[in-house]
Scaffold this motif. Structure first.
Motif, mmCIF file in Angstrom:
data_model
loop_
_atom_site.group_PDB
_atom_site.id
_atom_site.type_symbol
_atom_site.label_atom_id
_atom_site.label_comp_id
_atom_site.label_asym_id
_atom_site.label_seq_id
_atom_site.Cartn_x
_atom_site.Cartn_y
_atom_site.Cartn_z
ATOM 1 N N PRO A 95 0.816 -1.219 0.000
ATOM 2 C CA PRO A 95 0.000 0.000 0.000
ATOM 3 C C PRO A 95 0.854 1.277 0.000
ATOM 4 N N GLY A 96 1.932 1.274 0.752
ATOM 5 C CA GLY A 96 2.824 2.435 0.776
ATOM 6 C C GLY A 96 3.503 2.651 -0.559
ATOM 7 N N LEU A 97 3.923 1.563 -1.199
ATOM 8 C CA LEU A 97 4.544 1.660 -2.518
ATOM 9 C C LEU A 97 3.558 2.227 -3.527
ATOM 10 N N LEU A 98 2.316 1.811 -3.437
ATOM 11 C CA LEU A 98 1.286 2.322 -4.342
ATOM 12 C C LEU A 98 1.093 3.828 -4.144
ATOM 13 N N VAL A 99 1.042 4.271 -2.905
ATOM 14 C CA VAL A 99 0.871 5.704 -2.614
ATOM 15 C C VAL A 99 2.062 6.504 -3.135
ATOM 16 N N VAL A 100 3.271 6.027 -2.886
ATOM 17 C CA VAL A 100 4.473 6.736 -3.348
ATOM 18 C C VAL A 100 4.498 6.780 -4.874
ATOM 19 N N SER A 101 4.094 5.697 -5.521
ATOM 20 C CA SER A 101 4.051 5.661 -6.987
ATOM 21 C C SER A 101 3.050 6.674 -7.536
ATOM 22 N N ILE A 102 1.901 6.767 -6.898
ATOM 23 C CA ILE A 102 0.889 7.724 -7.344
ATOM 24 C C ILE A 102 1.380 9.158 -7.159
ATOM 25 N N ILE A 103 2.003 9.428 -6.029
ATOM 26 C CA ILE A 103 2.544 10.773 -5.791
ATOM 27 C C ILE A 103 3.626 11.108 -6.819
ATOM 28 N N ALA A 104 4.509 10.156 -7.103
ATOM 29 C CA ALA A 104 5.554 10.382 -8.100
ATOM 30 C C ALA A 104 4.951 10.626 -9.481
ATOM 31 N N PHE A 105 3.866 9.919 -9.798
ATOM 32 C CA PHE A 105 3.185 10.135 -11.076
ATOM 33 C C PHE A 105 2.619 11.549 -11.167
ATOM 34 N N ILE A 106 1.985 11.994 -10.101
ATOM 35 C CA ILE A 106 1.402 13.342 -10.076
ATOM 36 C C ILE A 106 2.497 14.394 -10.251
ATOM 37 N N VAL A 107 3.608 14.220 -9.554
ATOM 38 C CA VAL A 107 4.726 15.163 -9.667
ATOM 39 C C VAL A 107 5.263 15.163 -11.096
ATOM 40 N N ARG A 108 5.471 13.965 -11.657
ATOM 41 C CA ARG A 108 6.018 13.862 -13.021
ATOM 42 C C ARG A 108 5.085 14.507 -14.036
ATOM 43 N N ALA A 109 3.795 14.207 -13.963
ATOM 44 C CA ALA A 109 2.849 14.767 -14.927
ATOM 45 C C ALA A 109 2.798 16.296 -14.834
ATOM 46 N N ASN A 110 2.838 16.826 -13.631
ATOM 47 C CA ASN A 110 2.825 18.286 -13.472
ATOM 48 C C ASN A 110 4.110 18.925 -13.981
ATOM 49 N N THR A 152 7.147 4.952 -11.403
ATOM 50 C CA THR A 152 5.694 5.027 -11.213
ATOM 51 C C THR A 152 5.003 3.803 -11.780
ATOM 52 N N TYR A 153 5.432 3.368 -12.959
ATOM 53 C CA TYR A 153 4.809 2.198 -13.583
ATOM 54 C C TYR A 153 5.144 0.922 -12.821
ATOM 55 N N ALA A 154 6.427 0.699 -12.599
ATOM 56 C CA ALA A 154 6.847 -0.534 -11.922
ATOM 57 C C ALA A 154 6.330 -0.594 -10.491
ATOM 58 N N GLY A 155 6.367 0.529 -9.801
ATOM 59 C CA GLY A 155 5.904 0.541 -8.420
ATOM 60 C C GLY A 155 4.419 0.283 -8.295
ATOM 61 N N SER A 156 3.628 0.954 -9.123
ATOM 62 C CA SER A 156 2.183 0.757 -9.035
ATOM 63 C C SER A 156 1.784 -0.632 -9.528
ATOM 64 N N TYR A 157 2.460 -1.133 -10.553
ATOM 65 C CA TYR A 157 2.128 -2.464 -11.066
ATOM 66 C C TYR A 157 2.491 -3.553 -10.057
ATOM 67 N N ALA A 158 3.684 -3.462 -9.495
ATOM 68 C CA ALA A 158 4.112 -4.460 -8.511
ATOM 69 C C ALA A 158 3.203 -4.442 -7.280
ATOM 70 N N ALA A 159 2.870 -3.260 -6.811
ATOM 71 C CA ALA A 159 1.977 -3.157 -5.654
ATOM 72 C C ALA A 159 0.598 -3.718 -5.992
ATOM 73 N N GLY A 160 0.099 -3.424 -7.178
ATOM 74 C CA GLY A 160 -1.215 -3.925 -7.579
ATOM 75 C C GLY A 160 -1.265 -5.434 -7.684
ATOM 76 N N VAL A 161 -0.234 -6.030 -8.256
ATOM 77 C CA VAL A 161 -0.180 -7.493 -8.370
ATOM 78 C C VAL A 161 -0.144 -8.125 -6.981
ATOM 79 N N TYR A 162 0.658 -7.549 -6.104
ATOM 80 C CA TYR A 162 0.746 -8.084 -4.739
ATOM 81 C C TYR A 162 -0.587 -7.937 -4.007
ATOM 82 N N LEU A 163 -1.201 -6.763 -4.114
ATOM 83 C CA LEU A 163 -2.472 -6.542 -3.420
ATOM 84 C C LEU A 163 -3.582 -7.416 -3.994
ATOM 85 N N ALA A 164 -3.546 -7.675 -5.297
ATOM 86 C CA ALA A 164 -4.532 -8.581 -5.900
ATOM 87 C C ALA A 164 -4.386 -9.979 -5.314
ATOM 88 N N LYS A 165 -3.160 -10.425 -5.168
ATOM 89 C CA LYS A 165 -2.916 -11.752 -4.580
ATOM 90 C C LYS A 165 -3.397 -11.798 -3.134
#
Length: 104
Positions: A6-21, A42-55
């Motif tokens: 969950p923390g990795l997902l949050v950090v990935s989302i924040i990094a995405f927002i910063v990058r897009a801006n 952002t891609y690897a972090g959110s994807y890895a966190a999502g796969v783990y959370l899905a499991k």
């Protein structure tokens, strides 16, 4: 390991927002290259966190099915919708505003 998926997902989302801006503010297109280094995180972090959370969220015996469903939604449906909507926003608003909307 301290922040977990969950923390990795949050950090990935924040990094995405910063990058897009930051991309939205660029005046020189060559500066997008160093900013794209954030894309890997952002891609690897959110994807890895999502796969783990899905499991973790799946009932016993359906872990792989949950991960496949997540991947289908993230890469398949998400890619299709993101590309389609992003193209429309690019045409209607221009690149900087597309990235601003994307980060909201």
């Amino acid at each position: 390991e301290k922040m977990g998926a969950p923390g990795l997902l949050v950090v990935s989302i924040i990094a995405f927002i910063v990058r897009a801006n930051l991309v939205a503010l660029l005046q020189n297109p060559y500066w997008v290259l160093p900013l794209q280094l954030f894309h890997g995180f952002t891609y690897a972090g959110s994807y890895a966190a999502g796969v783990y959370l899905a499991k973790q969220s799946a009932p016993p015996g359906l872990e792989v099915t949950a991960q496949a469903l997540f991947s289908f939604c993230y890469i398949g449906v998400g890619g299709l919708l993101g590309s389609s909507i992003g193209g429309i926003l690019f045409d209607e608003l221009g690149a900087p505003n597309m990235f601003r909307v994307k980060s909201a």
